[in-house]
Write an enzyme that holds these catalytic residues in place. Structure first.
Site, PDB file in Angstrom:
ATOM      1  N   PHE A  11       9.167  -0.030  -0.196  1.00  0.00           N
ATOM      2  CA  PHE A  11       8.953  -1.424  -0.584  1.00  0.00           C
ATOM      3  C   PHE A  11       9.744  -1.788  -1.842  1.00  0.00           C
ATOM      4  O   PHE A  11      10.616  -2.660  -1.832  1.00  0.00           O
ATOM      5  CB  PHE A  11       7.457  -1.683  -0.781  1.00  0.00           C
ATOM      6  CG  PHE A  11       7.132  -2.947  -1.512  1.00  0.00           C
ATOM      7  CD1 PHE A  11       7.659  -4.167  -1.114  1.00  0.00           C
ATOM      8  CD2 PHE A  11       6.286  -2.927  -2.624  1.00  0.00           C
ATOM      9  CE1 PHE A  11       7.354  -5.346  -1.804  1.00  0.00           C
ATOM     10  CE2 PHE A  11       5.975  -4.083  -3.307  1.00  0.00           C
ATOM     11  CZ  PHE A  11       6.512  -5.292  -2.896  1.00  0.00           C
ATOM     12  N   ILE A  12       9.460  -1.109  -2.945  1.00  0.00           N
ATOM     13  CA  ILE A  12      10.159  -1.416  -4.190  1.00  0.00           C
ATOM     14  C   ILE A  12      11.618  -0.974  -4.100  1.00  0.00           C
ATOM     15  O   ILE A  12      12.538  -1.724  -4.454  1.00  0.00           O
ATOM     16  CB  ILE A  12       9.466  -0.746  -5.382  1.00  0.00           C
ATOM     17  CG1 ILE A  12       8.044  -1.295  -5.557  1.00  0.00           C
ATOM     18  CG2 ILE A  12      10.272  -0.950  -6.669  1.00  0.00           C
ATOM     19  CD1 ILE A  12       7.219  -0.559  -6.597  1.00  0.00           C
ATOM     20  N   TYR A 139      -3.587   9.797  -9.740  1.00  0.00           N
ATOM     21  CA  TYR A 139      -2.282   9.136  -9.717  1.00  0.00           C
ATOM     22  C   TYR A 139      -1.781   8.902 -11.143  1.00  0.00           C
ATOM     23  O   TYR A 139      -0.632   9.216 -11.468  1.00  0.00           O
ATOM     24  CB  TYR A 139      -2.407   7.816  -8.966  1.00  0.00           C
ATOM     25  CG  TYR A 139      -1.093   7.128  -8.691  1.00  0.00           C
ATOM     26  CD1 TYR A 139      -0.331   7.467  -7.576  1.00  0.00           C
ATOM     27  CD2 TYR A 139      -0.631   6.113  -9.521  1.00  0.00           C
ATOM     28  CE1 TYR A 139       0.869   6.828  -7.307  1.00  0.00           C
ATOM     29  CE2 TYR A 139       0.574   5.467  -9.263  1.00  0.00           C
ATOM     30  CZ  TYR A 139       1.312   5.822  -8.158  1.00  0.00           C
ATOM     31  OH  TYR A 139       2.499   5.186  -7.892  1.00  0.00           O
ATOM     32  N   LYS A 143       1.337  10.698 -13.274  1.00  0.00           N
ATOM     33  CA  LYS A 143       2.370   9.861 -13.881  1.00  0.00           C
ATOM     34  C   LYS A 143       2.524  10.169 -15.368  1.00  0.00           C
ATOM     35  O   LYS A 143       3.649  10.236 -15.895  1.00  0.00           O
ATOM     36  CB  LYS A 143       2.048   8.382 -13.683  1.00  0.00           C
ATOM     37  CG  LYS A 143       2.231   7.881 -12.262  1.00  0.00           C
ATOM     38  CD  LYS A 143       3.689   7.913 -11.820  1.00  0.00           C
ATOM     39  CE  LYS A 143       3.884   7.209 -10.487  1.00  0.00           C
ATOM     40  NZ  LYS A 143       5.300   7.286 -10.027  1.00  0.00           N
ATOM     41  N   ARG A 206      -5.952  -7.788 -12.373  1.00  0.00           N
ATOM     42  CA  ARG A 206      -4.671  -7.105 -12.333  1.00  0.00           C
ATOM     43  C   ARG A 206      -3.537  -8.060 -12.690  1.00  0.00           C
ATOM     44  O   ARG A 206      -3.667  -9.275 -12.601  1.00  0.00           O
ATOM     45  CB  ARG A 206      -4.415  -6.500 -10.940  1.00  0.00           C
ATOM     46  CG  ARG A 206      -5.321  -5.319 -10.595  1.00  0.00           C
ATOM     47  CD  ARG A 206      -5.008  -4.118 -11.471  1.00  0.00           C
ATOM     48  NE  ARG A 206      -5.860  -2.970 -11.171  1.00  0.00           N
ATOM     49  CZ  ARG A 206      -6.978  -2.676 -11.823  1.00  0.00           C
ATOM     50  NH1 ARG A 206      -7.397  -3.463 -12.803  1.00  0.00           N
ATOM     51  NH2 ARG A 206      -7.675  -1.608 -11.504  1.00  0.00           N
TER      52      ARG A 206
END
Length: 345
Positions: A11-12, A139, A143, A206
């Site tokens: 996607f990105i 996650y 990171k 968000r």
């Protein structure tokens, strides 16, 4: 510049490729699969292989000026289920790529971290890059570990990294299976009429950034000589309930929804301060939320009944990359060209 994009069919990554090409760069994409929503682009070298085995892919770095790391095998909602996989796929593979880059004298790395997870529950919003890193899910933990190793390689081995911490990207060509991407999940269900299961009461806030804004920041990052860590967001918070209302307004459809228990992996609020990227990289988010939602809805309507044009390309026989162990991955280049030891020949 000659650039390798890891995860350039995602996607990105696919939007980053678009903007890199528009800026006149040569691009080699390394990915385990093809794009879901369009055929391969002319002028791009596509290497279909497992990025988790970097040693087998060393030839793609020949003649490369920089690597853009846009790939992850997990998302915040799935990483906690198999943290050992998260570490192996997303941390160990990164370390292997950095070691291989330095062996090939490729020092420039653009790494996509996660502004939505590395900070954990914020002390104040908007969140600056100097905020303590206290992730509350696997996650985010991975990171943060990745950023720490990147800094180690910068300090001790001469890596020249720039880390981006994006908030919540949305836009055309995002998946809609409900594991990541509230906007696209809502819009897909608006098309199909299926119910959306919402974790919590909808109060979670968000920061939503349009993928074109994020992609443009990636271009600014790789073209700059700047190193460091930068947030990437809109700087504006939107709750889940407010986003549902906006999507229903833009689509003109009511989305079937069911609210359930919240998740422990979700911070209650995440809104990023992007002043550093604006001042040091000359970037600013340009796509307003309503305009971005309208464009994303138009894409959903246009693609609601279409099949992926990439599927036929998957049936092509792979061609061999010289020096690659064929037992460790398949490599494909556009138009069945023979691959040399450089992806940029």
């Amino acid at each position: 510049m000659r650039l390798v994009v890891l995860g350039g069919t995602g996607f990105i990554g696919s939007h980053v490729v678009d903007h890199l090409l528009a800026a006149g760069h040569q691009v080699c994409v390394v990915s385990r699969g093809t794009e879901l929503f369009r055929a391969p682009l002319p002028g791009v070298t596509y290497v279909r292989a497992d990025y988790r085995m970097p040693a087998a892919l060393e030839p793609v770095l020949s003649g490369c000026d920089a690597v853009l790391h846009m790939v992850s095998s997990t998302v915040p909602g799935t990483a906690d289920r198999q943290p050992q996989v998260d570490v192996a796929d997303n941390l160990m593979a990164l370390i292997g790529w950095m070691q291989m880059m330095l062996a090939r004298n490729v020092r420039r790395l653009i790494y996509l971290s996660s502004g939505g997870t590395v900070y954990g529950v914020p002390e104040a919003v908007p969140i600056r890059e100097s905020h303590p890193l206290r992730p509350i899910n696997s996650y985010g933990i991975v990171k943060v570990a990745a950023e720490s190793y990147i800094e180690l390689f910068r300090r001790t081995q001469g890596l020249q990294p720039l880390v981006l911490r994006p908030s919540n990207p949305y836009g055309p060509r995002q998946g809609h299976e409900g594991t990541q991407g509230l906007v696209n999940t809502l819009m897909h269900r608006a098309v199909t009429g299926e119910q959306v299961d919402i974790w919590g009461d909808g109060s979670v806030v968000r920061d939503y950034i349009h993928v074109d804004d994020l992609a443009q920041l990636c271009v600014a990052a790789v073209e700059s000589g700047v190193t460091g860590v930068f947030n990437a967001g809109s700087g504006i918070g939107t709750s889940v309930r407010d986003m549902i209302d906006l999507v229903e307004t833009v689509t003109g459809r009511t989305v079937a929804k069911k609210f359930g228990p919240g998740r422990t992996v979700d911070a209650p609020v995440s809104v990023l301060d992007v002043a550093a990227a604006e001042s040091e990289l000359g970037w600013t988010p340009r796509v307003g939320l309503l305009d971005g939602l309208r464009a994303t809805w138009a894409w959903h309507l246009a693609n609601a009944q279409t099949n992926s044009p990439a599927r036929n390309w998957l049936r092509k026989d792979p061609v061999r990359l010289e020096g690659l162990d064929p037992t460790r991955g398949n490599v494909i280049r556009r138009d069945d060209e023979k691959l040399s030891t450089s992806a940029f020949d």
